[in-house]
Design an enzyme around this catalytic site. Structure first.
Site, PDB file in Angstrom:
ATOM      1  CG  HIS A   1      57.514  61.913  60.366  1.00  0.00           C
ATOM      2  ND1 HIS A   1      57.880  62.966  61.153  1.00  0.00           N
ATOM      3  CD2 HIS A   1      57.627  60.813  61.149  1.00  0.00           C
ATOM      4  CE1 HIS A   1      58.213  62.526  62.368  1.00  0.00           C
ATOM      5  NE2 HIS A   1      58.067  61.222  62.373  1.00  0.00           N
TER       6      HIS A   1
ATOM      7  CG  ASP B   1      58.804  66.111  60.297  1.00  0.00           C
ATOM      8  OD1 ASP B   1      59.614  65.957  61.238  1.00  0.00           O
ATOM      9  OD2 ASP B   1      57.900  65.302  60.049  1.00  0.00           O
TER      10      ASP B   1
END
Length: 475
Positions: free
Chosen positions: A21, A124
């Site tokens: 990520h 995120d």
């Protein structure tokens, strides 16, 4: 490129603490910075050096990204000191504590937004609370999911209609409802709720709800790769989204220079014929047991193909995961890399003819951008969806035959994919009659990926319109 507002646009980027990520989000921050946006990354002490290493290379090109360090509350939740990255989590109990720790980051993010008042927060998806925090300061929160449009649409359809709920067995096939193409899956390939803790199930539910309220999503993809699904996500699901990828191409010159200096595998590849080497890598999270690694080794040897295999194992005297005498027999034909390998330069090397991948989105995108056909071996997360994009929609790869979804913490008791299946899939992509067709389609994707990020390309244009939109909100 300057925005319309008089004041320089300032965006904060807050990645989840796991390689898959944060690497794309670092690249996204660099991408915005290269277009004149003031970009600041939020990192924890242990991850900050990893961030700054990536950012150093862009400084030479005049692209500057700031890093702001916050404390990660390991002690508060009972995690060992320094456990600030999901890659270091080894048990379900640690994973639950890690998620609790990420929830405790909220007050620090509030203080940062209050102090700096940026124009936007890109956070995120695993920080569902970020939408409300941004709203408190009157700024838009944009989500970074870490996956492509195909998987976003598939997971959304499955969550809405639950087509797998009424099946009589795990091996029964269902079709994803209300979807642009016909995709068939089994229940055993779906994320398994009983295997996931209440914390994870709850986090996913909250992430979905917070997504509904957020300003929109940034997607590391390019329109030409999955046009029907980009359209579906925006029109049928009515979600705002901007495709700005592949972001691994940002500042590649600087990154390549850094990685080429330190990896002998690229010299080894240069001694090989074009399209003659299979590259095998399962990302930063997948851990196979010894017996599965032995099946991979035996399948590779039986295929007769040359290979580079990246394995997360230390070199030691007694390596029980390798068949007896394997490395000696493979001398000059196969190269085993223990630990890290420069994946993008490897994939882009002309000697690479196939990529055996766990179907993590970053790897799928890197494989597509390099024009390499794939052998798909999904393990967890949304990887079984990504496999279908490659094998059914793009037709640039074949499935090795993985049937069982698992969490990254599952301990397998036996090898799930046998050597015969591995040998067959490798030869299908490397030397079968359909290999040339796959290679041709993969090469077309490579050209599309390159064009998408150039001036006037689909991703370049989407990024421009997002920067302008945020500029006019901030004005």
């Amino acid at each position: 490129m300057e925005t319309k507002s008089h004041k320089q646009l300032h965006i904060f980027f807050f990645p989840y603490m796991v390689q898959g990520h944060f690497i794309p989000l670092i690249n996204i921050a660099r991408l915005f910075a290269s277009r004149g946006v003031k970009s600041t990354l939020i990192a924890t002490p242990l991850n900050a050096p990893l961030f700054s290493k990536a950012i150093q290379s862009s400084k030479k090109l005049g692209i500057d990204v700031d890093i702001l360090v916050i404390k990660f509350p390991t002690e508060e939740v009972g995690l060992p000191q320094g456990c600030e990255n999901a890659n270091l989590v080894t048990t379900l109990e640690m994973n639950e504590k890690f998620i609790k720790a990420t929830l405790l980051l909220q007050p620090q993010i509030e203080q940062i937004l209050d102090k700096h008042r940026p124009h936007c927060l890109v956070a995120d998806t695993f920080f569902p609370w970020a939408t409300d925090v941004a709203a408190k300061f009157g700024i838009p929160r944009i989500i970074f999911h870490g996956m492509g449009f195909f998987a976003l649409c598939a997971s959304r359809s499955v969550a809405l209609y639950e087509p797998h709920a009424k099946l009589s067995s795990d091996s029964e096939v269902f079709t994803i409802p209300n979807f642009p193409v016909e995709i068939k899956l089994t229940r055993s390939q779906m994320p398994n709720v009983p295997k996931q803790s209440a914390e994870i199930t709850n986090l996913i539910k909250e992430a979905r709800e917070s997504g509904e309220k957020s300003y929109g999503s940034i997607v590391n993809s390019f329109y030409e790769l999955e046009p029907a699904f980009a359209d579906h996500y925006r029109t049928v699901f009515g979600r705002k989204a901007w495709h700005i990828g592949p972001v691994s191409s940002v500042n590649k010159a600087a990154d390549d220079e850094a990685s080429l200096d330190r990896h002998e595998c690229l010299n080894w590849l240069s001694s090989k014929k074009p399209n003659s080497v299979v590259y095998i890598c399962f990302g930063s999270m997948t851990n196979f047991i010894d017996s599965q690694l032995q099946e991979i080794a035996a399948g590779l040897e039986a295929s007769g193909q040359e290979f580079i295999w990246v394995v997360k194992r230390e070199k030691n005297d007694k390596e029980e995961w390798l068949p007896e005498g394997f490395e000696e027999r493979m001398e000059g034909k196969g190269l085993i890399i223990r630990g890290w390998a420069p994946q993008v330069p490897i994939l882009e090397h002309q000697a690479i003819g196939a990529f055996v991948t766990h179907c993590g989105w970053n790897s799928i995108l890197e494989g597509a951008s390099a024009g390499v056909p794939m052998i798909t071996w999904p393990v967890s997360a949304e990887q079984f969806y990504n496999e279908k994009l490659v094998t059914v929609v793009l037709k640039t790869g074949v499935a090795v035959g993985a049937k069982q979804w698992g969490t990254f913490l599952d301990v397998m008791t036996e090898a799930s994919v046998k050597r015969e299946a591995i040998e067959k899939a490798v030869n299908q992509v490397m030397v079968s009659e359909e290999a040339e067709g796959m290679r041709g389609r993969a090469r077309v994707l490579r050209e599309m990926a390159k064009r998408a990020v150039e001036e006037g390309g689909s991703s370049f244009t989407d990024l421009t319109s997002l920067i302008q939109e945020l500029g006019s909100l901030g004005a």
